[in-house]
Scaffold this active site. Structure first.
Site, PDB file in Angstrom:
ATOM      1  N   CYS A  54      14.373  22.309   0.934  1.00 33.68           N
ATOM      2  CA  CYS A  54      14.328  23.302   2.013  1.00 33.68           C
ATOM      3  C   CYS A  54      13.385  24.437   1.608  1.00 33.68           C
ATOM      4  O   CYS A  54      13.422  24.901   0.464  1.00 33.68           O
ATOM      5  CB  CYS A  54      15.728  23.851   2.289  1.00 33.68           C
ATOM      6  N   CYS A  58      17.674  30.801   0.064  1.00 35.36           N
ATOM      7  CA  CYS A  58      19.083  31.224   0.002  1.00 35.36           C
ATOM      8  C   CYS A  58      19.603  31.018  -1.435  1.00 35.36           C
ATOM      9  O   CYS A  58      19.626  29.877  -1.929  1.00 35.36           O
ATOM     10  CB  CYS A  58      19.907  30.426   1.007  1.00 35.36           C
ATOM     11  N   CYS A  61      22.156  28.196  -2.551  1.00 33.17           N
ATOM     12  CA  CYS A  61      22.087  26.847  -1.976  1.00 33.17           C
ATOM     13  C   CYS A  61      21.476  25.796  -2.893  1.00 33.17           C
ATOM     14  O   CYS A  61      20.371  25.965  -3.428  1.00 33.17           O
ATOM     15  CB  CYS A  61      21.313  26.899  -0.662  1.00 33.17           C
ATOM     16  N   CYS A  98      29.998  16.829  11.822  1.00 28.88           N
ATOM     17  CA  CYS A  98      29.022  17.915  11.698  1.00 28.88           C
ATOM     18  C   CYS A  98      27.839  17.465  10.849  1.00 28.88           C
ATOM     19  O   CYS A  98      28.007  17.109   9.685  1.00 28.88           O
ATOM     20  CB  CYS A  98      29.715  19.120  11.068  1.00 28.88           C
ATOM     21  N   CYS A 129      28.729  18.380  16.070  1.00 27.28           N
ATOM     22  CA  CYS A 129      28.280  19.680  15.594  1.00 27.28           C
ATOM     23  C   CYS A 129      27.006  19.436  14.800  1.00 27.28           C
ATOM     24  O   CYS A 129      26.883  18.406  14.133  1.00 27.28           O
ATOM     25  CB  CYS A 129      29.354  20.305  14.707  1.00 27.28           C
ATOM     26  N   CYS A 189      29.617  27.992  16.149  1.00 28.25           N
ATOM     27  CA  CYS A 189      30.386  27.934  14.906  1.00 28.25           C
ATOM     28  C   CYS A 189      29.648  28.860  13.948  1.00 28.25           C
ATOM     29  O   CYS A 189      28.501  28.588  13.582  1.00 28.25           O
ATOM     30  CB  CYS A 189      30.410  26.496  14.377  1.00 28.25           C
ATOM     31  N   ARG A 261      38.204  28.222   9.767  1.00 26.79           N
ATOM     32  CA  ARG A 261      38.160  27.055   8.864  1.00 26.79           C
ATOM     33  C   ARG A 261      38.167  27.476   7.400  1.00 26.79           C
ATOM     34  O   ARG A 261      37.333  28.261   6.955  1.00 26.79           O
ATOM     35  CB  ARG A 261      36.924  26.207   9.151  1.00 26.79           C
TER      36      ARG A 261
END
Ligand code: SAM
Ligand code: DTB
Ligand code: SF4
Length: 336
Positions: A54, A58, A61, A98, A129, A189, A261
Site C-alpha cells: 500500500c 499508516c 499497518c 467484509c 462490506c 462502518c 464491534r
C-alpha cells in the site's frame, strides 16, 4: 426516548470515561438493552482481497509498502477465490462478509471486478462490506448500485493525533469519503484503533467525532492495536484492557443504536475481558481465524465462548432467490 444525539460535548464524553468502571458499564448495558437483544452478537468475516504494497504510510499497518513487515504481497484475488471464502464464512455463521484492499483508493481498472465481487457475495445471502480506501462520489454510487450494504472507513483516532500516525492523507479526506458513502445510501462502518500511544483525550475526541457525524455509523469497530513488528508502532506498550472496555462502553452510550464491534486485538484478550466488553455493549465481532493479515480466534473457540456466556450469533439472511435457482434442489424444496 430519542437518545440519538449528535451534539456531544468534549466535557460530557470525558465525564463518561471518568465514571467508576462498573457504573459506566452498567449505564452502557442499560442503553444497550433499550436498542438490542442483549443475547445476540453479529459476526462479520474479513478477507483481504488485495494484500500489501500500500502506498500509504499508516504507522500501525502491516500492509504499508513503506515498512519491512515481512508480509507477502498479493494481487487482487480472483472472484472464484473470494466466493469460496465467502461460502466458508457463511458456513461458519457469519452474517456479513467484509472485503479489504490495501489501496489508497480503488483504481478505475479494478472497479468492475470489485463491483462483481459485491454482486456475487450478496447473492449468497450475506451482507456485503468493503474497505478499499478513499472513494469519490462516483465510486460510492457505483458500489451502492451493485448492492454494497456497508463501507468501512475508520477515522482511527482524533484529528490531532492523526497527523502523528498518518501523513499520506488527511483526516478531512476520511470525513469526505464518509460523506460520499452516506450520500450514496451505503451504510457507514467507521471506528478506530486504540492503543497507538494516544492520550485518553484522543479517545474522547475520536468517539465524539463519530457520534457527532450527521448520522451515527451503523457499525462502529473498536480495534485494539495489533502491534506489527517492523512498523513504527510495532513496539508500543499495549493499552490497559479496562481502558479498552471503557472505550466500548462510551461508544455504546454515544451511539445507542449502532453495532459496536469488539474488533482487532480480541485474540489477545481473556474470556473475562471479552465478557466485560459484551456487558459494556459490544454486540459484534470478527469471526474467522484471520483478520486481514493477522490472526483471530478460531471460530470453534468463539462459538464455545459465546455458548459459555449464553450469547448467540445473529443469523445470515436466507440466500437470494436467484441463488436458490442456481441450486435446483434448494429451489424445489423452498417451492414445495
Ligand atoms: N486501506 C483501507 C483503509 O485504510 O481504509 C482499508 C484497509 S485498512 C487495513 C482498515 C482498517 O484496519 C484501518 O483503518 C485500521 O483501523 C485497521 N487496522 C489496520 N491495521 C491494524 C492493526 N495493526 N491493529 C488494529 N487495527 C488495524
Ligand atoms: C476494522 O475496523 N478492523 C478490520 C476491518 N475494519 C477492515 C481490520 C483489522 C486489521 C488488523 C490487522 C491485520 O490483520 O492486518
Ligand atoms: Fe494502506 Fe489502509 Fe494500511 Fe493505511 S491502513 S497503509 S491505507 S492498507
Amino acid at each position: 426516548m430519542n437518545e440519538l444525539r449528535h451534539d456531544w460535548t468534549r466535557a460530557e464524553v470525558a465525564g463518561l470515561f471518568e465514571l467508576p468502571l462498573l457504573e459506566l458499564v452498567m449505564q452502557a448495558q442499560q442503553v444497550h438493552r433499550r436498542h438490542f437483544d442483549p443475547t445476540r452478537i453479529q459476526a462479520s468475516t474479513l478477507l483481504s482481497i488485495k494484500t500489501g504494497a500500500c502506498p500509504e504510510d499508516c504507522k500501525y499497518c502491516a500492509q504499508s509498502g513503506r515498512y519491512k513487515t515481512g508480509l507477502d504481497k498479493e494481487k487482487l484475488l480472483q472472484i472464484e477465490e473470494v466466493m469460496a471464502q465467502a461460502k466458508e464464512a457463511r458456513e461458519q455463521g457469519a452474517s456479513r462478509f467484509c472485503m479489504g484492499a490495501a489501496w489508497r483508493s480503488p483504481s478505475e481498472k479494478d472497479m468492475p471486478v470489485v463491483l462483481e465481487m459485491v454482486r456475487q457475495v450478496k447473492s449468497l445471502g450475506l451482507e456485503t462490506c468493503m474497505t478499499l480506501g478513499m472513494l469519490d462520489a462516483s465510486q460510492a454510487t457505483r458500489l451502492a448500485a451493485a448492492g454494497l450494504d456497508y463501507y468501512n472507513h475508520n477515522l482511527d483516532t482524533s484529528a490531532t493525533y492523526y497527523t502523528q500516525v498518518i501523513s499520506s492523507h488527511r483526516y478531512e479526506d476520511r470525513l469526505q469519503t464518509l460523506d460520499h458513502v452516506r450520500d450514496a445510501g451505503i451504510k457507514v462502518c467507521a471506528g478506530g484503533i486504540v492503543g497507538m500511544g494516544e492520550e485518553r483525550q484522543d479517545r474522547v475526541d475520536l468517539l465524539r467525532q463519530l457520534a457527532n457525524l450527521p448520522q451515527h455509523p451503523a457499525s462502529v469497530p473498536i480495534n485494539r492495536l495489533v502491534p506489527i513488528p517492523g512498523t513504527p508502532l510495532g513496539e508500543v506498550e499495549a493499552i490497559d484492557e479496562l481502558e479498552f472496555v471503557r472505550c466500548i462502553a462510551v461508544a455504546r452510550i454515544l451511539m445507542p443504536a449502532s453495532y459496536v464491534r469488539l474488533s482487532a486485538g480480541r485474540e489477545s484478550m481473556s474470556a473475562s475481558t471479552q465478557a466485560l466488553c459484551y456487558m459494556a455493549g459490544a454486540n459484534s465481532i470478527f469471526l474467522g481465524c484471520k483478520l486481514l493479515t493477522t490472526g483471530n480466534n478460531a471460530p470453534d473457540a468463539d462459538r464455545q465462548l459465546l455458548a459459555r456466556l449464553g450469547l448467540r450469533l445473529e443469523e445470515a439472511r436466507p440466500p437470494l432467490y436467484h441463488d436458490a435457482m442456481a441450486r435446483p434442489h434448494a429451489a424445489a424444496v423452498s417451492a414445495s
